[in-house]
Write an enzyme that holds these catalytic residues in place. Sequence first.
Site, PDB file in Angstrom:
ATOM      1  N   SER A 141      20.974  33.746   6.912  1.00  0.00           N
ATOM      2  CA  SER A 141      21.285  32.152   7.116  1.00  0.00           C
ATOM      3  C   SER A 141      22.479  32.069   6.599  1.00  0.00           C
ATOM      4  O   SER A 141      23.104  32.574   5.562  1.00  0.00           O
ATOM      5  CB  SER A 141      19.987  31.596   6.517  1.00  0.00           C
ATOM      6  N   TYR A 154      15.357  29.983  -1.292  1.00  0.00           N
ATOM      7  CA  TYR A 154      15.615  30.420  -0.041  1.00  0.00           C
ATOM      8  C   TYR A 154      16.713  31.112   0.198  1.00  0.00           C
ATOM      9  O   TYR A 154      17.161  32.141   0.748  1.00  0.00           O
ATOM     10  CB  TYR A 154      15.418  29.137   1.008  1.00  0.00           C
TER      11      TYR A 154
HETATM   12  N1  LIG Z   1      15.511  27.442  12.055  1.00  0.00           N
HETATM   13  C1  LIG Z   1      16.740  27.718  11.290  1.00  0.00           C
HETATM   14  O1  LIG Z   1      17.433  26.726  11.130  1.00  0.00           O
HETATM   15  C2  LIG Z   1      16.949  28.998  10.555  1.00  0.00           C
HETATM   16  C3  LIG Z   1      18.494  29.027  10.228  1.00  0.00           C
HETATM   17  C4  LIG Z   1      19.051  30.174   9.550  1.00  0.00           C
HETATM   18  C5  LIG Z   1      18.170  31.227   9.435  1.00  0.00           C
HETATM   19  N2  LIG Z   1      16.700  31.084   9.973  1.00  0.00           N
HETATM   20  C6  LIG Z   1      15.890  32.187   9.757  1.00  0.00           C
HETATM   21  O2  LIG Z   1      15.405  32.659  11.053  1.00  0.00           O
HETATM   22  C7  LIG Z   1      13.997  33.235  11.072  1.00  0.00           C
HETATM   23  C8  LIG Z   1      13.000  32.602  12.001  1.00  0.00           C
HETATM   24  O3  LIG Z   1      12.889  31.433  11.673  1.00  0.00           O
HETATM   25  P1  LIG Z   1      12.386  30.179  12.461  1.00  0.00           P
HETATM   26  O4  LIG Z   1      13.236  29.041  12.384  1.00  0.00           O
HETATM   27  O5  LIG Z   1      12.049  30.677  13.859  1.00  0.00           O
HETATM   28  O6  LIG Z   1      10.944  29.837  11.589  1.00  0.00           O
HETATM   29  P2  LIG Z   1       9.454  29.386  12.029  1.00  0.00           P
HETATM   30  O7  LIG Z   1       9.393  28.762  13.281  1.00  0.00           O
HETATM   31  O8  LIG Z   1       8.744  28.970  10.843  1.00  0.00           O
HETATM   32  O9  LIG Z   1       8.913  30.834  12.267  1.00  0.00           O
HETATM   33  C9  LIG Z   1       8.816  31.936  11.286  1.00  0.00           C
HETATM   34  C10 LIG Z   1       8.363  33.116  12.034  1.00  0.00           C
HETATM   35  O10 LIG Z   1       7.993  34.154  11.031  1.00  0.00           O
HETATM   36  C11 LIG Z   1       6.603  34.771  10.659  1.00  0.00           C
HETATM   37  N3  LIG Z   1       6.405  34.853   9.414  1.00  0.00           N
HETATM   38  C12 LIG Z   1       6.448  34.110   8.182  1.00  0.00           C
HETATM   39  N4  LIG Z   1       6.019  34.401   7.184  1.00  0.00           N
HETATM   40  C13 LIG Z   1       5.643  35.892   7.517  1.00  0.00           C
HETATM   41  C14 LIG Z   1       4.834  36.618   6.943  1.00  0.00           C
HETATM   42  N5  LIG Z   1       4.454  36.717   5.513  1.00  0.00           N
HETATM   43  N6  LIG Z   1       4.402  37.818   7.610  1.00  0.00           N
HETATM   44  C15 LIG Z   1       4.718  37.846   8.894  1.00  0.00           C
HETATM   45  N7  LIG Z   1       5.317  36.925   9.535  1.00  0.00           N
HETATM   46  C16 LIG Z   1       5.637  35.981   9.149  1.00  0.00           C
HETATM   47  C17 LIG Z   1       5.928  33.529  11.463  1.00  0.00           C
HETATM   48  O11 LIG Z   1       4.904  34.111  12.268  1.00  0.00           O
HETATM   49  P3  LIG Z   1       3.248  33.781  11.835  1.00  0.00           P
HETATM   50  O12 LIG Z   1       3.123  32.329  11.684  1.00  0.00           O
HETATM   51  O13 LIG Z   1       2.471  34.427  12.906  1.00  0.00           O
HETATM   52  O14 LIG Z   1       3.108  34.605  10.503  1.00  0.00           O
HETATM   53  C18 LIG Z   1       6.965  32.959  12.457  1.00  0.00           C
HETATM   54  O15 LIG Z   1       6.833  33.757  13.691  1.00  0.00           O
HETATM   55  C19 LIG Z   1      13.942  33.345   9.649  1.00  0.00           C
HETATM   56  O16 LIG Z   1      14.000  34.454   8.864  1.00  0.00           O
HETATM   57  C20 LIG Z   1      14.542  32.033   8.932  1.00  0.00           C
HETATM   58  O17 LIG Z   1      14.831  32.147   7.637  1.00  0.00           O
HETATM   59  C21 LIG Z   1      16.413  29.999  10.417  1.00  0.00           C
END
Ligand SMILES: NC(=O)c1ccc[n+]([C@@H]2O[C@H](COP(=O)([O-])OP(=O)(O)OC[C@H]3O[C@@H](n4cnc5c(N)ncnc54)[C@H](OP(=O)(O)O)[C@@H]3O)[C@@H](O)[C@H]2O)c1
Length: 237
Positions: A141, A154
């Site tokens: 990120s 984070y």
């Molecule tokens: N959205 C943003 O603005 C942003 C920006 C930069 C980076 N990111 C990164 O992008 C990635 C995806 O984020 P997102 O925005 O799509 O978040 P999200 O909508 O909250 O989804 C998170 C995903 O991670 C899985 N997950 C979380 N904890 C887990 C665990 N302990 N074991 C297995 N699976 C787990 C969840 O699956 P389950 O619920 O099925 O466990 C879900 O599929 C993350 O690494 C986040 O830090 C996001």
Amino acid sequence: MDLKGKNAIVTGGGRGLGKAVALALANEGVNIAITGRNEANLKETVEEIKNIGVNAVYSVFSVDDESAVQAGIESAVEQLGGVDILINNAGIGDFGSIEEMPSETWEQVIKTNLFGVYYAAKAVYPFLKAKGQGDIVNVSSTAGLKGGGNMSAYAASKAAVVSLSQSMMAEWRKQNIRVITLTPSTIASDMSIQGGLTDGNPETVLQPEDFAEWVRDILKMNRRALIANGSIFSTNP
Ligand SMILES: NC(=O)c1ccc[n+]([C@@H]2O[C@H](COP(=O)([O-])OP(=O)(O)OC[C@H]3O[C@@H](n4cnc5c(N)ncnc54)[C@H](OP(=O)(O)O)[C@@H]3O)[C@@H](O)[C@H]2O)c1
């Protein structure tokens, strides 16, 4: 490069950015294994992916548990019949001040975001090494490039992912494995909207589909080319 017929594992592929990447790769003809904790979400997304016309399977495990990750990745590889690509995407965002955030929460963020990436890559690596090629995309990120208020856990976890991912790249490129470190800015998802980081307005804010197109296009580069690091931002959020 044509991705058709390749096999990809997407951690956290049941929703959010991971789901968008899974769909974008499936549209290129890639067979997909998605992983996560929520089986209902995974099942629903697998059906969506199958409708595109590729093989789709799922594996349920929490990325913070090394033996579960090992078993879950092996099951995904067995169901797919091999693996070429790992999208190391699963992660959590817990935001709050250093003073107020319980230490257990802080530890859980590190365990999920950093150890999760380490465990999954370590489990997939032997398969890619044996094959003599492969791709690993580690999702960090912009928070991993610079710390900030109310995001200490984070930001620290994501900074460590940048470092870990760069170390993987240095060690594994010799085996023709491309390790790609991505540092996206805010994208509309459960994490960012529920965390109060954005209203997710599709007119101005990056959407999961934008992230997915970017990942797809990086993977489609000729194998001689490795995009080692990259960021993506909304133009004018
Ligand atoms: N959205 C943003 O603005 C942003 C920006 C930069 C980076 N990111 C990164 O992008 C990635 C995806 O984020 P997102 O925005 O799509 O978040 P999200 O909508 O909250 O989804 C998170 C995903 O991670 C899985 N997950 C979380 N904890 C887990 C665990 N302990 N074991 C297995 N699976 C787990 C969840 O699956 P389950 O619920 O099925 O466990 C879900 O599929 C993350 O690494 C986040 O830090 C996001």
